[in-house]
Design a protein around this motif. Structure first.
Motif, mmCIF file in Angstrom:
data_model
loop_
_atom_site.group_PDB
_atom_site.id
_atom_site.type_symbol
_atom_site.label_atom_id
_atom_site.label_comp_id
_atom_site.label_asym_id
_atom_site.label_seq_id
_atom_site.Cartn_x
_atom_site.Cartn_y
_atom_site.Cartn_z
ATOM 1 N N SER A 29 0.773 -1.156 -0.145
ATOM 2 C CA SER A 29 -0.116 0.002 0.009
ATOM 3 C C SER A 29 0.521 1.676 -0.061
ATOM 4 O O SER A 29 1.163 2.044 0.920
ATOM 5 N N PRO A 30 1.696 1.265 -1.406
ATOM 6 C CA PRO A 30 2.165 2.631 -1.614
ATOM 7 C C PRO A 30 2.250 4.561 -0.592
ATOM 8 O O PRO A 30 0.734 4.478 -1.124
ATOM 9 N N LYS A 31 3.028 4.821 0.032
ATOM 10 C CA LYS A 31 2.365 6.238 0.701
ATOM 11 C C LYS A 31 4.062 6.730 0.296
ATOM 12 O O LYS A 31 3.620 8.322 0.563
ATOM 13 N N ALA A 32 4.926 6.046 -0.081
ATOM 14 C CA ALA A 32 6.060 7.485 -0.158
ATOM 15 C C ALA A 32 6.746 6.614 -1.129
ATOM 16 O O ALA A 32 6.910 6.071 -1.745
ATOM 17 N N ALA A 33 7.956 7.621 -1.652
ATOM 18 C CA ALA A 33 8.217 6.886 -2.648
ATOM 19 C C ALA A 33 9.953 7.263 -3.036
ATOM 20 O O ALA A 33 9.802 8.919 -1.702
ATOM 21 N N ALA A 183 12.789 5.947 7.664
ATOM 22 C CA ALA A 183 12.335 7.053 8.607
ATOM 23 C C ALA A 183 11.906 7.930 8.645
ATOM 24 O O ALA A 183 10.739 9.457 8.960
ATOM 25 N N LEU A 184 11.866 9.311 7.667
ATOM 26 C CA LEU A 184 11.774 10.620 7.083
ATOM 27 C C LEU A 184 10.003 10.290 6.106
ATOM 28 O O LEU A 184 10.009 11.638 6.711
ATOM 29 N N ALA A 185 10.685 9.699 5.982
ATOM 30 C CA ALA A 185 9.140 9.051 5.059
ATOM 31 C C ALA A 185 7.422 8.949 5.791
ATOM 32 O O ALA A 185 6.466 9.156 6.129
ATOM 33 N N LYS A 186 7.967 8.719 7.100
ATOM 34 C CA LYS A 186 7.438 7.837 7.943
ATOM 35 C C LYS A 186 6.405 6.830 8.086
ATOM 36 O O LYS A 186 5.291 6.305 8.005
ATOM 37 N N THR A 187 7.181 5.653 6.557
ATOM 38 C CA THR A 187 5.998 4.088 6.489
ATOM 39 C C THR A 187 7.281 2.840 7.117
ATOM 40 O O THR A 187 8.370 3.406 6.938
ATOM 41 N N THR A 192 6.059 1.075 1.231
ATOM 42 C CA THR A 192 7.277 2.125 0.269
ATOM 43 C C THR A 192 7.674 1.456 -1.281
ATOM 44 O O THR A 192 7.763 0.516 -1.361
ATOM 45 N N ILE A 193 7.504 2.775 -1.860
ATOM 46 C CA ILE A 193 8.228 2.648 -3.796
ATOM 47 C C ILE A 193 9.587 3.224 -4.142
ATOM 48 O O ILE A 193 9.580 4.937 -3.453
ATOM 49 N N VAL A 194 11.084 2.378 -4.045
ATOM 50 C CA VAL A 194 12.323 2.917 -4.091
ATOM 51 C C VAL A 194 12.693 2.881 -5.964
ATOM 52 O O VAL A 194 12.071 2.037 -6.612
ATOM 53 N N VAL A 195 12.924 4.661 -6.547
ATOM 54 C CA VAL A 195 13.216 4.075 -7.363
ATOM 55 C C VAL A 195 14.449 4.537 -7.878
ATOM 56 O O VAL A 195 15.526 5.740 -7.145
ATOM 57 N N GLU A 196 15.159 3.565 -8.497
ATOM 58 C CA GLU A 196 16.754 3.369 -8.438
ATOM 59 C C GLU A 196 16.950 3.134 -10.236
ATOM 60 O O GLU A 196 16.561 2.635 -10.935
#
Length: 256
Positions: A29-33, A183-187, A192-196
């Motif tokens: 359930s993505p809330k942050a990228a 931790a910064l995104a509080k997720t 969380t989705i990482v884009v690399e």
């Protein structure tokens, strides 16, 4: 071999299913990228590799330009230490790390102006419009690019939502950068989705437990991204932006 030219809805669903199985999480359930910078937002790696190669060869250390694509995501200090250990059988001193990185930075700053990656602005706009928190997570400390972010991508990153080489003890491929980003995104990882765009960054995101997307904006083949642990591989940032709404809307859950 899987086709990475066009990403289909089925591939997105299958990627999320594999992610849930590999992590053991019960939902996605993505809330942050959490988004890398060099090679992801800026077409800068061609100049970074030139600057690294020039500095290292002038230092008397044999290396190839292309190998620096594989080191992307490591901090400058870690990259210098790696090559000095390989060439001279010892760790780099703190003075060497500082001075050599200054030389490399000077060469990079004399290169032509770095252009934005095509599709990056669209990706950030879609994330913003979808209410997804954006955090920059870069192994770079390159002030010349970091200071351009707000002008090039206005409003994309809120103040303080940034992890750089100055904020971590261990750079990529260690999971610390992305754990700090969460931790910064509080997720949580399943939010969380990482884009690399590089294997070391992909491994960092993978080991942090996030759903990790690799975008092949450079010469590294997709198979290397898969080996590093990418949950989904896109052939370009434009294609990732195209499929991003479907990814964000494809929340899934399963029973353990």
């Amino acid at each position: 071999m899987e086709d990475y030219t066009i990403i289909t809805p089925q591939q997105i669903t299958e990627a999320i299913t594999r992610y849930l199985h590999r992590t053991g999480f019960t939902r996605f359930s993505p809330k942050a990228a959490l988004i890398d910078m060099d090679g992801t937002l800026y077409d800068s790696m061609k100049y970074h590799t030139l600057a690294w190669h020039r500095m290292m060869t002038e230092t008397g250390i044999e290396c190839s330009r292309d190998e620096f694509y594989l080191y992307e995501g490591m901090t400058g200090a870690e990259t210098i230490d790696l090559l000095i250990r390989r060439a001279r059988g010892r760790h780099a001193t703190e003075e060497e790390k500082s001075e050599l990185y200054k030389v490399k930075t000077g060469y990079f700053n004399k290169m032509p102006k770095v252009e934005k990656i095509a599709g990056a602005a669209d990706m950030l706009r879609i994330l913003s419009d979808s209410g997804i928190t954006r955090v920059l997570v870069t192994g770079s400390g390159q002030a010349s690019l970091l200071t351009r972010l707000e002008n090039d991508f206005p409003g994309a990153f809120s103040q303080g939502l940034q992890i750089t080489s100055h904020d971590v003890v261990h750079g990529k491929p260690h999971p610390e950068p992305y754990l700090r980003g969460m931790a910064l995104a509080k997720t949580n990882p399943w939010q969380t989705i990482v884009v690399e765009n590089a294997p070391l960054g992909v491994k960092s995101g993978h080991d942090a437990g996030a759903f990790t997307v690799a975008v092949t904006t450079g010469p590294i083949p997709p198979v290397e991204m898969v080996r590093a642990g990418a949950d989904l591989v896109c052939p370009s940032m434009e294609e990732f932006a195209r499929i991003l709404p479907a990814l964000l809307g494809n929340n899934q859950s399963h029973n353990q």
